[in-house]
Design a protein around this motif. Sequence first.
Motif, PDB file in Angstrom:
ATOM      1  N   ARG A  76       0.824  -1.202   0.000  1.00  0.00           N
ATOM      2  CA  ARG A  76       0.000   0.000   0.000  1.00  0.00           C
ATOM      3  C   ARG A  76       0.860   1.254   0.000  1.00  0.00           C
ATOM      4  NH1 ARG A  76      -3.853   2.819  -2.025  1.00  0.00           N
ATOM      5  NH2 ARG A  76      -4.921   4.216  -0.559  1.00  0.00           N
ATOM      6  N   GLN A  79       2.143   1.809  -3.468  1.00  0.00           N
ATOM      7  CA  GLN A  79       1.092   2.334  -4.352  1.00  0.00           C
ATOM      8  C   GLN A  79       0.878   3.827  -4.112  1.00  0.00           C
ATOM      9  OE1 GLN A  79      -2.147  -0.235  -3.228  1.00  0.00           O
ATOM     10  NE2 GLN A  79      -1.662  -1.782  -4.770  1.00  0.00           N
ATOM     11  N   LEU A  80       0.847   4.219  -2.833  1.00  0.00           N
ATOM     12  CA  LEU A  80       0.678   5.632  -2.511  1.00  0.00           C
ATOM     13  C   LEU A  80       1.852   6.464  -3.019  1.00  0.00           C
ATOM     14  CD1 LEU A  80      -0.660   5.328   1.154  1.00  0.00           C
ATOM     15  CD2 LEU A  80      -1.951   6.125  -0.832  1.00  0.00           C
ATOM     16  N   VAL A  82       3.849   5.850  -5.603  1.00  0.00           N
ATOM     17  CA  VAL A  82       3.778   5.967  -7.066  1.00  0.00           C
ATOM     18  C   VAL A  82       2.746   7.012  -7.458  1.00  0.00           C
ATOM     19  CG1 VAL A  82       3.105   4.765  -9.186  1.00  0.00           C
ATOM     20  CG2 VAL A  82       4.595   3.627  -7.520  1.00  0.00           C
ATOM     21  N   HIS A  83       1.567   6.944  -6.843  1.00  0.00           N
ATOM     22  CA  HIS A  83       0.508   7.904  -7.166  1.00  0.00           C
ATOM     23  C   HIS A  83       0.929   9.327  -6.816  1.00  0.00           C
ATOM     24  CE1 HIS A  83      -3.511   9.609  -7.597  1.00  0.00           C
ATOM     25  NE2 HIS A  83      -3.348  10.159  -6.400  1.00  0.00           N
ATOM     26  N   THR A  84       1.580   9.493  -5.662  1.00  0.00           N
ATOM     27  CA  THR A  84       2.015  10.823  -5.226  1.00  0.00           C
ATOM     28  C   THR A  84       2.978  11.447  -6.221  1.00  0.00           C
ATOM     29  OG1 THR A  84       1.711  10.303  -2.883  1.00  0.00           O
ATOM     30  CG2 THR A  84       3.244  12.081  -3.407  1.00  0.00           C
ATOM     31  N   ARG A  86       3.525  10.716  -9.439  1.00  0.00           N
ATOM     32  CA  ARG A  86       2.931  10.984 -10.761  1.00  0.00           C
ATOM     33  C   ARG A  86       2.001  12.196 -10.711  1.00  0.00           C
ATOM     34  NH1 ARG A  86       4.980   6.908 -13.462  1.00  0.00           N
ATOM     35  NH2 ARG A  86       4.798   4.726 -12.801  1.00  0.00           N
ATOM     36  N   GLU A  87       1.207  12.316  -9.640  1.00  0.00           N
ATOM     37  CA  GLU A  87       0.310  13.462  -9.542  1.00  0.00           C
ATOM     38  C   GLU A  87       1.099  14.760  -9.401  1.00  0.00           C
ATOM     39  OE1 GLU A  87      -3.567  15.069  -7.046  1.00  0.00           O
ATOM     40  OE2 GLU A  87      -2.024  13.923  -6.003  1.00  0.00           O
ATOM     41  N   GLN A  88       2.170  14.732  -8.627  1.00  0.00           N
ATOM     42  CA  GLN A  88       2.965  15.945  -8.456  1.00  0.00           C
ATOM     43  C   GLN A  88       3.556  16.410  -9.783  1.00  0.00           C
ATOM     44  OE1 GLN A  88       5.856  15.865  -5.281  1.00  0.00           O
ATOM     45  NE2 GLN A  88       4.402  15.008  -3.823  1.00  0.00           N
ATOM     46  N   SER A  90       2.301  16.004 -12.693  1.00  0.00           N
ATOM     47  CA  SER A  90       1.216  16.534 -13.510  1.00  0.00           C
ATOM     48  C   SER A  90       0.780  17.919 -13.038  1.00  0.00           C
ATOM     49  CB  SER A  90       0.025  15.578 -13.466  1.00  0.00           C
ATOM     50  OG  SER A  90      -1.096  16.126 -14.111  1.00  0.00           O
ATOM     51  N   THR A 174      10.013   5.434  -9.514  1.00  0.00           N
ATOM     52  CA  THR A 174       8.960   6.256 -10.124  1.00  0.00           C
ATOM     53  C   THR A 174       9.463   7.654 -10.435  1.00  0.00           C
ATOM     54  OG1 THR A 174       7.344   5.029  -8.802  1.00  0.00           O
ATOM     55  CG2 THR A 174       6.581   7.028  -9.892  1.00  0.00           C
ATOM     56  N   GLU A 178       9.524   9.370 -14.214  1.00  0.00           N
ATOM     57  CA  GLU A 178       8.895  10.648 -14.561  1.00  0.00           C
ATOM     58  C   GLU A 178       9.931  11.663 -15.027  1.00  0.00           C
ATOM     59  OE1 GLU A 178       5.570  11.255 -14.707  1.00  0.00           O
ATOM     60  OE2 GLU A 178       5.424   9.102 -14.330  1.00  0.00           O
TER      61      GLU A 178
END
Length: 406
Positions: A76, A79-80, A82-84, A86-88, A90, A174, A178
């Motif tokens: 978990r 996963q958090l 990776v999401h953090t 990628r969102e940053q 963007s 990650t 990016e």
Amino acid sequence: MKVLLSSIGSRGDVQPLLSLALELQAMGHRASLCVPPNFKDWVESFGLDCIPIGPDVKKLAGGSVPNKPVKPSRTRLRQLAVHTVREQFSVLADAAHECDLIIAVGALQIATRSIAEALKIPYVFVAYCPVVLPSPNHPPPKMDTQYSQSLPAMVNRFLWMRDEQRWNVLFRATLNEERAKVGLAPIASVRPHIFTARPWLAADPALAPSSRAVGIQIVQTGAWLLCDRTPLPEHLENFLAKGKPPIYFGFGSMQASEQTSRHLIESARALGYRAVISQGWANLSSIDDGIDCISIGDVNHEKLFRRVAAVVHHGGGGTTTAAVRSGTPQVVVPHLYDQYYWAYRVKKLGVGVSGPTREQMTVQAMVSALRECLRPEMTARVQVLSNRMELHGAQMAAEQLVNEFG
């Protein structure tokens, strides 16, 4: 100059950044904030642009917890992470468009320096607490407990090395993926990349002096304090006027057990004091209809803390600083991360008490901590320290930023 100021966290992370933005604005520069959506309306009420980033942090952090929180699994966490990242990439890429400088506050600013590199603009990393920055003089902060602050330098170096390895496991793959997408070379290690060799420290030097470390030059400005002229609510004013100074209890964005309010209010009553309970994100409230207790929302700490006998709180850097600034002794009930450091500092300086943790809290434990906190000699020491504090840290930081990058 157009400046982007970014932070992902609670109000304690956002408010100092807002104070710096307002100082820059007063000097004729344009400042915008990239912070969680919870604070968009508040930031914009000051006439500043706000770009939301990340989740609703109140939903993630607030509420009640019956027992010690369960740690997320490694899967978990990955996963958090990776999401953090990628969102940053963007959100920040758009937010930083045409900016002349990016200021990143807090360790979760994983992508901010990479965006600055891609756009070829300067980048400054800022910490609010010295223990966040690597040094052989102290161990790294932990999320749910603490290391001793008196460990040998060799042990601290080992712990910081292991901490750096954890960062790389969580974020490096990650982050480099990016970075490659925007034409940047891979980085070898995440934490020193984010922190840089010249991080800034927005903490009061008398309360939280920086620690020296080989290869790192820390720029300490003093705490960034928001000038708040908001009056206290009428019902709170009326309560304060009806008796001797009460004890303030507030845990900010922290979770709390269902028994927390009872433990706090009954500890004040056991010592013959009234109680002011700040609801916070855990929605703390009065436990009965007694006239010796009042439950409040967000209020002006600067005005309130000067009128209470003691401040009991979770150990956020902003609340710790506000209590000292007000000349009021405090009990720190640490929950996580750098809060254990602030509990250690107020105890070391003799201006407060390192109280029980959330899991250790009982009425008896709080009574014991408050009894020590309310001693006259502790009040005298905190008032002396209050007079030594730097009150213009945000202004000093803004002037230095303009001199260096404007």
